[in-house]
Design an enzyme around this catalytic site. Sequence first.
Site, mmCIF file in Angstrom:
data_model
loop_
_atom_site.group_PDB
_atom_site.id
_atom_site.type_symbol
_atom_site.label_atom_id
_atom_site.label_comp_id
_atom_site.label_asym_id
_atom_site.label_seq_id
_atom_site.Cartn_x
_atom_site.Cartn_y
_atom_site.Cartn_z
ATOM 1 N N ARG A 179 6.548 7.616 15.479
ATOM 2 C CA ARG A 179 6.331 8.400 15.040
ATOM 3 C C ARG A 179 5.869 10.240 15.621
ATOM 4 N NH1 ARG A 179 1.834 6.422 9.869
ATOM 5 N NH2 ARG A 179 0.324 5.282 12.090
ATOM 6 N N ASP A 235 -9.105 0.148 5.669
ATOM 7 C CA ASP A 235 -8.961 1.565 5.633
ATOM 8 C C ASP A 235 -10.287 1.988 6.361
ATOM 9 O OD1 ASP A 235 -6.121 2.747 5.645
ATOM 10 O OD2 ASP A 235 -6.283 2.558 3.767
ATOM 11 N N ARG A 254 7.612 6.120 -5.914
ATOM 12 C CA ARG A 254 7.755 7.072 -6.997
ATOM 13 C C ARG A 254 8.418 7.577 -7.885
ATOM 14 N NH1 ARG A 254 3.550 10.102 -4.015
ATOM 15 N NH2 ARG A 254 1.695 8.807 -4.360
ATOM 16 N N ARG A 306 0.580 -1.689 -0.164
ATOM 17 C CA ARG A 306 0.001 -0.410 0.071
ATOM 18 C C ARG A 306 0.674 1.479 0.105
ATOM 19 N NH1 ARG A 306 -3.792 0.533 4.670
ATOM 20 N NH2 ARG A 306 -2.570 1.743 5.728
ATOM 21 N N TYR A 312 -6.635 -4.990 8.127
ATOM 22 C CA TYR A 312 -6.016 -4.281 8.225
ATOM 23 C C TYR A 312 -6.567 -3.431 7.755
ATOM 24 C CZ TYR A 312 -1.559 -0.716 7.770
ATOM 25 O OH TYR A 312 -0.573 -0.001 8.070
ATOM 26 N N ARG A 353 -1.436 -5.779 17.411
ATOM 27 C CA ARG A 353 -1.024 -5.124 17.871
ATOM 28 C C ARG A 353 -1.419 -4.045 18.148
ATOM 29 N NH1 ARG A 353 1.835 -0.720 15.506
ATOM 30 N NH2 ARG A 353 1.083 -1.108 12.585
ATOM 31 N N GLU A 413 3.704 8.168 19.680
ATOM 32 C CA GLU A 413 3.308 6.642 18.784
ATOM 33 C C GLU A 413 4.303 5.707 19.369
ATOM 34 O OE1 GLU A 413 0.843 6.030 15.641
ATOM 35 O OE2 GLU A 413 1.832 4.708 15.254
HETATM 36 P P1 FAD Z 1 -13.516 0.527 14.976
HETATM 37 O O1 FAD Z 1 -13.195 2.304 14.545
HETATM 38 O O2 FAD Z 1 -12.085 -0.130 15.515
HETATM 39 O O3 FAD Z 1 -14.500 0.347 15.501
HETATM 40 C C1 FAD Z 1 -15.143 -1.010 16.328
HETATM 41 C C2 FAD Z 1 -15.770 -0.839 17.740
HETATM 42 O O4 FAD Z 1 -16.244 -1.909 18.134
HETATM 43 C C3 FAD Z 1 -15.457 0.370 18.571
HETATM 44 O O5 FAD Z 1 -15.086 1.269 19.146
HETATM 45 C C4 FAD Z 1 -15.376 -1.261 19.388
HETATM 46 O O6 FAD Z 1 -15.427 -0.382 21.337
HETATM 47 C C5 FAD Z 1 -16.865 -1.767 19.452
HETATM 48 N N1 FAD Z 1 -15.934 -2.994 20.317
HETATM 49 C C6 FAD Z 1 -15.023 -3.733 19.613
HETATM 50 N N2 FAD Z 1 -16.105 -5.235 21.028
HETATM 51 C C7 FAD Z 1 -17.277 -5.112 21.622
HETATM 52 C C8 FAD Z 1 -17.824 -5.533 22.215
HETATM 53 N N3 FAD Z 1 -17.454 -6.269 22.905
HETATM 54 N N4 FAD Z 1 -18.591 -4.531 23.014
HETATM 55 C C9 FAD Z 1 -19.114 -3.877 22.500
HETATM 56 N N5 FAD Z 1 -18.367 -3.130 21.784
HETATM 57 C C10 FAD Z 1 -17.390 -3.664 20.965
HETATM 58 N N6 FAD Z 1 -7.912 4.612 7.859
HETATM 59 C C11 FAD Z 1 -8.092 5.866 7.462
HETATM 60 O O7 FAD Z 1 -8.900 5.740 6.545
HETATM 61 N N7 FAD Z 1 -6.787 6.541 7.819
HETATM 62 C C12 FAD Z 1 -6.011 6.955 8.504
HETATM 63 O O8 FAD Z 1 -5.372 7.079 8.278
HETATM 64 C C13 FAD Z 1 -5.974 5.471 9.242
HETATM 65 N N8 FAD Z 1 -5.635 6.240 10.679
HETATM 66 C C14 FAD Z 1 -5.501 5.052 11.677
HETATM 67 C C15 FAD Z 1 -4.526 4.954 12.530
HETATM 68 C C16 FAD Z 1 -4.669 4.050 13.903
HETATM 69 C C17 FAD Z 1 -3.468 3.963 15.252
HETATM 70 C C18 FAD Z 1 -5.652 2.863 13.308
HETATM 71 C C19 FAD Z 1 -6.159 2.103 14.653
HETATM 72 C C20 FAD Z 1 -6.586 2.975 12.907
HETATM 73 C C21 FAD Z 1 -6.480 3.452 11.633
HETATM 74 N N9 FAD Z 1 -7.039 3.930 10.642
HETATM 75 C C22 FAD Z 1 -7.559 4.964 9.554
HETATM 76 C C23 FAD Z 1 -8.034 2.927 10.337
HETATM 77 C C24 FAD Z 1 -9.883 2.997 10.827
HETATM 78 O O9 FAD Z 1 -9.821 3.030 11.842
HETATM 79 C C25 FAD Z 1 -10.283 2.129 10.800
HETATM 80 O O10 FAD Z 1 -10.844 1.567 9.648
HETATM 81 C C26 FAD Z 1 -11.853 2.268 10.633
HETATM 82 O O11 FAD Z 1 -11.916 2.763 12.368
HETATM 83 C C27 FAD Z 1 -12.633 1.136 10.529
HETATM 84 O O12 FAD Z 1 -13.968 0.743 11.599
HETATM 85 P P2 FAD Z 1 -14.899 -0.642 11.688
HETATM 86 O O13 FAD Z 1 -15.389 0.051 12.530
HETATM 87 O O14 FAD Z 1 -13.765 -1.758 11.573
HETATM 88 O O15 FAD Z 1 -13.525 -0.394 13.773
HETATM 89 N N1 UDP Z 2 6.668 1.675 5.883
HETATM 90 C C1 UDP Z 2 7.772 1.770 6.664
HETATM 91 N N2 UDP Z 2 8.265 3.010 7.135
HETATM 92 C C2 UDP Z 2 7.540 4.636 6.553
HETATM 93 C C3 UDP Z 2 6.171 3.993 6.245
HETATM 94 C C4 UDP Z 2 5.645 3.329 6.172
HETATM 95 O O1 UDP Z 2 8.224 0.570 6.919
HETATM 96 O O2 UDP Z 2 8.458 5.199 6.538
HETATM 97 C C5 UDP Z 2 5.911 0.885 5.933
HETATM 98 C C6 UDP Z 2 5.161 -0.242 7.586
HETATM 99 O O3 UDP Z 2 5.480 -1.381 6.934
HETATM 100 C C7 UDP Z 2 4.042 -0.233 7.964
HETATM 101 C C8 UDP Z 2 3.737 0.304 6.217
HETATM 102 O O4 UDP Z 2 4.108 0.604 5.971
HETATM 103 O O5 UDP Z 2 3.550 -0.562 8.362
HETATM 104 C C9 UDP Z 2 2.476 0.791 5.592
HETATM 105 O O6 UDP Z 2 2.607 2.695 6.196
HETATM 106 P P1 UDP Z 2 1.071 3.170 7.015
HETATM 107 O O7 UDP Z 2 1.832 5.011 6.807
HETATM 108 O O8 UDP Z 2 0.061 3.076 5.430
HETATM 109 O O9 UDP Z 2 0.846 2.999 8.292
HETATM 110 P P2 UDP Z 2 0.251 3.112 9.342
HETATM 111 O O10 UDP Z 2 -0.686 5.017 8.870
HETATM 112 O O11 UDP Z 2 -1.522 2.109 9.129
HETATM 113 O O12 UDP Z 2 0.312 2.397 10.542
#
Ligand code: FAD
Ligand code: UDP
Length: 395
Positions: A289, A362, A179, A175, A360, A258, A312
């Site tokens: 980061r 988004d 470039r 992902r 994984y 994780r 983080e």
């Molecule tokens: P979640 O948002 O995880 O929602 C699941 C919910 O279920 C939670 O609120 C939880 O409390 C609830 N739950 C779990 N178990 C129970 C239970 N037993 N009873 C009641 N409730 C429960 N996506 C992007 O597009 N761009 C980004 O930049 C991006 N950055 C991210 C950075 C981080 C650190 C993380 C962790 C994710 C990131 N994501 C990003 C992904 C994004 O968070 C997810 O795609 C999105 O949250 C998925 O939604 P979901 O509903 O599947 O899960």
């Molecule tokens: N990655 C890396 N170096 C960087 C940025 C990303 O090696 O500086 C790799 C790393 O394995 C990471 C993956 O690319 O898990 C996807 O990166 P992204 O920033 O999309 O991850 P997220 O924001 O979801 O944590």
Amino acid sequence: MDADLVVVGSGFFGLTVAERLAEEHGRKVLVIDRRAHIGGNAYSEAEPTTGIEVHRYGAHLFHTSNERVWEYVNRFTAFTSYVHRVYTTHRGEVFPMPINLGTINQFFRSSYGPDAARELVKELSAELGGKKPTNLDEQGVSLIGRPLYEAFIRDYTAKQWQTDPTELPASIISRLPVRYTYDNRYFNDTHEGLPVDGYTAWIERMADHKNIEVRLGVDFFDESQPVNKKNVVGNVPVVYTGPVDRYFDYAEGSLSWRTLDFEQEVLPTGDFQGTSVMNYADADVPYTRIHEFRHFHPERDYPTDRTVIMREFSRFAEKSDEPYYPVNTSVDREKLLAYRDLAAGEKDVLFGGRLGTYKYLDMHMAIGGALSMVDNKLAPYFGGRESLQSGGVDA
Ligand code: FAD
Ligand code: UDP
């Protein structure tokens, strides 16, 4: 309970299902979440002393090339013109990410054009002898050659995933674009931006419907609560978006996840790092980061003498931690197959979202997956045409 459907989890997957069922299909939906707020990991709030919007579970950047998802999300929020760019610090020097001609030329102290840089990377990745990469380590070498891989990917990935890159699937870095231009946009998608009035306002609008009831602080596995697995499954259809292994009480063993630890600080300066996200590529820096939230909204009127940063840190999740990212080793993938079989046999329960599918995803993928689940499974079911029995696991 007079709900037609119970949704476990109020993240983007659960709320999209709830909103569509309520609005398009006129169904009553009960959404429960064990947290004290809706929105799952996309939740954000204003840091109280500065008013700066902080993404509590790590920075969330919205991007998509899926026109249906883009049209859908724009019903609830407008987006700013924010374009995400990331930099990385390696041995005391700052480079642009993802790897582009600027990164390559800075790293090799050179002035290659696109063709010469491609030729160089081809030579550098020749050690694989044309073999199809089978893991992240080989994928990294094949994409950019060993020197760039070792500088920018290997140690960052090992820090982030706490797993040897030879044990990780190649797909994790597929992902990340490479470039041969100076374009350093982080995402390739057609649409990108941040919700103008924040994630929480967007999420609240999705849940604001007369047919949707949200109950917070309710864990689906807590039998002291009226809405729990034992009472609900078999009586009311369920869309479950929590961890799939937890649902089956870890019958096939725990899947590895994780988790992240965030250290937030308010600093007495108007600008700490000059950009929203700075990665730290080297193994000797313990965090992966630093996010500086003010830079996500340059259009807002934030204080000029204070800023909010968040370091983080990544580590393996224990059972009591928030599971954020599926680690997905080969052992995990075997367990997942067993859980998928169990899920397929679970009557009137559909599994979705990042945790429910151990994928994984988004935000746009979670929303897109939920829209498909409504079309392909829930609408036919509520239309009386099909049972949910063979539901199984959806993205
Ligand atoms: P979640 O948002 O995880 O929602 C699941 C919910 O279920 C939670 O609120 C939880 O409390 C609830 N739950 C779990 N178990 C129970 C239970 N037993 N009873 C009641 N409730 C429960 N996506 C992007 O597009 N761009 C980004 O930049 C991006 N950055 C991210 C950075 C981080 C650190 C993380 C962790 C994710 C990131 N994501 C990003 C992904 C994004 O968070 C997810 O795609 C999105 O949250 C998925 O939604 P979901 O509903 O599947 O899960
Ligand atoms: N990655 C890396 N170096 C960087 C940025 C990303 O090696 O500086 C790799 C790393 O394995 C990471 C993956 O690319 O898990 C996807 O990166 P992204 O920033 O999309 O991850 P997220 O924001 O979801 O944590």
